[in-house]
Design a protein around this motif. Structure first.
Motif, short mmCIF file in Angstrom:
data_model
loop_
_atom_site.label_atom_id
_atom_site.label_comp_id
_atom_site.label_asym_id
_atom_site.label_seq_id
_atom_site.Cartn_x
_atom_site.Cartn_y
_atom_site.Cartn_z
N LYS A 136 -26.77 11.67 3.36
CA LYS A 136 -25.57 10.85 3.65
C LYS A 136 -23.96 11.33 3.51
O LYS A 136 -23.37 11.15 3.01
CB LYS A 136 -25.96 9.97 3.69
CG LYS A 136 -27.47 9.33 5.14
CD LYS A 136 -28.52 7.84 4.87
CE LYS A 136 -28.49 7.69 5.74
NZ LYS A 136 -30.45 8.99 5.62
N GLN A 137 -24.60 12.82 2.36
CA GLN A 137 -23.21 12.76 0.99
C GLN A 137 -23.08 14.14 1.49
O GLN A 137 -24.24 15.10 1.29
CB GLN A 137 -23.99 12.54 -0.24
CG GLN A 137 -22.91 12.72 -1.21
CD GLN A 137 -23.06 12.31 -2.36
OE1 GLN A 137 -23.86 12.24 -2.96
NE2 GLN A 137 -22.48 13.54 -2.93
N GLU A 138 -22.09 15.00 2.71
CA GLU A 138 -21.52 15.77 2.36
C GLU A 138 -20.62 16.81 1.55
O GLU A 138 -20.55 16.10 0.66
CB GLU A 138 -20.72 15.86 3.34
CG GLU A 138 -20.07 17.37 3.86
CD GLU A 138 -18.74 17.01 5.20
OE1 GLU A 138 -18.56 18.30 5.79
OE2 GLU A 138 -17.66 16.30 5.16
N GLY A 139 -21.35 17.79 1.43
CA GLY A 139 -20.64 19.55 0.73
C GLY A 139 -22.06 19.22 -0.69
O GLY A 139 -22.50 19.16 -0.55
N SER A 140 -20.97 19.74 -1.97
CA SER A 140 -22.25 20.60 -2.61
C SER A 140 -22.94 18.78 -3.40
O SER A 140 -22.28 18.17 -3.62
CB SER A 140 -21.40 21.59 -3.83
OG SER A 140 -22.13 22.85 -3.54
N GLN A 141 -24.46 19.56 -3.93
CA GLN A 141 -24.91 18.05 -4.59
C GLN A 141 -26.07 19.28 -6.20
O GLN A 141 -26.62 20.49 -5.50
CB GLN A 141 -25.75 17.62 -3.27
CG GLN A 141 -24.95 16.85 -2.33
CD GLN A 141 -26.40 16.81 -1.61
OE1 GLN A 141 -27.53 16.48 -2.30
NE2 GLN A 141 -25.74 15.67 -0.53
N THR A 142 -26.28 19.16 -6.09
CA THR A 142 -26.61 19.14 -7.86
C THR A 142 -27.97 18.81 -7.79
O THR A 142 -28.17 17.10 -8.15
CB THR A 142 -26.14 19.13 -9.36
OG1 THR A 142 -25.24 19.82 -9.22
CG2 THR A 142 -27.78 19.62 -9.76
#
Length: 170
Positions: A136-142
Motif C-alpha cells: 500500500k506504499q508506492e516506491g522503494s522500501q527497505t
C-alpha cells in the motif's frame, strides 16, 4: 589426567584430547576412550572428540595397562553469530501497488558469520523474519530480515502496473 576438568567446544568442531601420564615415562600409553553421551559429543579411538549438538558429555580415557581413568566434561555449544549479511536478494523484488501481494523471501541467501570463524549460507526462509514491506506504499522500501536476532536489509520496489495508469486516466 587431563589438564582441565571441563572444556567448551563449538558444535560441528573437533578437538584432540591429550592425557597427562603419571609417571611421565609410562611405557604403555594405550587408552580406551568412551563418551557418556555420544549423540552430543563422540570420541574416537585416538581421543579426538566431535561436538554434534548442544549439550554435554563426560569423556573418559581408561589405561589398558592399569585401569586408571581420567575424565573431562565437554560442553558442546553453538557458536555465536557475529554478523548476517545479504548474499543474494529474494527472487522477487518488484511488487504491484495495492495488489494484496505478500512479501516473498524465496531465493534469498544470507551469509552468517560465527564466533568460531565459520561462515554459512542460510536459505531456509522458515527461520527468517521480514519486516518493512507494504503493498500500500508506492516506491522503494527497505525490508529488514532477521535471523536469530541479527538483521540485514534489502530493497524492494512497489509500483503501478502500466495498464492501471490508463484506466485511471480514462
Amino acid at each position: 589426567s587431563f589438564d582441565e576438568t571441563e572444556k567448551t567446544v563449538f558444535t560441528g568442531n573437533t578437538l584432540q584430547l591429550d592425557v597427562i601420564f603419571t609417571p611421565e615415562n609410562t611405557t604403555d600409553k594405550t587408552l580406551v576412550w568412551e563418551s557418556s553421551n555420544p549423540e552430543t559429543v563422540s570420541v574416537d579411538g585416538n581421543g579426538v572428540i566431535s561436538a554434534h549438538q548442544t549439550g554435554s558429555a563426560v569423556i573418559t580415557a581408561t589405561s589398558v595397562s592399569n585401569g586408571f581413568t581420567a575424565s573431562i566434561t565437554i560442553f558442546a555449544a553453538d557458536p555465536e553469530i557475529t554478523s548476517v549479511t545479504l548474499k543474494k536478494a529474494p527472487s522477487k523484488t518488484n511488487y504491484t501497488y495495492k495488489s494484496g501481494e505478500s512479501l516473498s523471501l524465496d531465493g534469498i541467501e544470507l551469509e552468517v558469520a560465527y564466533s568460531d570463524g565459520t561462515v554459512k549460507t542460510v536459505t531456509d526462509t522458515s527461520v527468517m523474519t521480514a519486516s518493512g514491506f507494504s503493498d500500500k506504499q508506492e516506491g522503494s522500501q527497505t525490508v529488514s530480515v532477521e535471523y536469530k536476532g541479527c538483521k540485514t536489509e534489502f530493497t524492494v520496489t512497489v509500483g503501478y502496473v502500466w495498464w492501471k495508469w490508463i484506466i485511471r486516466i480514462l
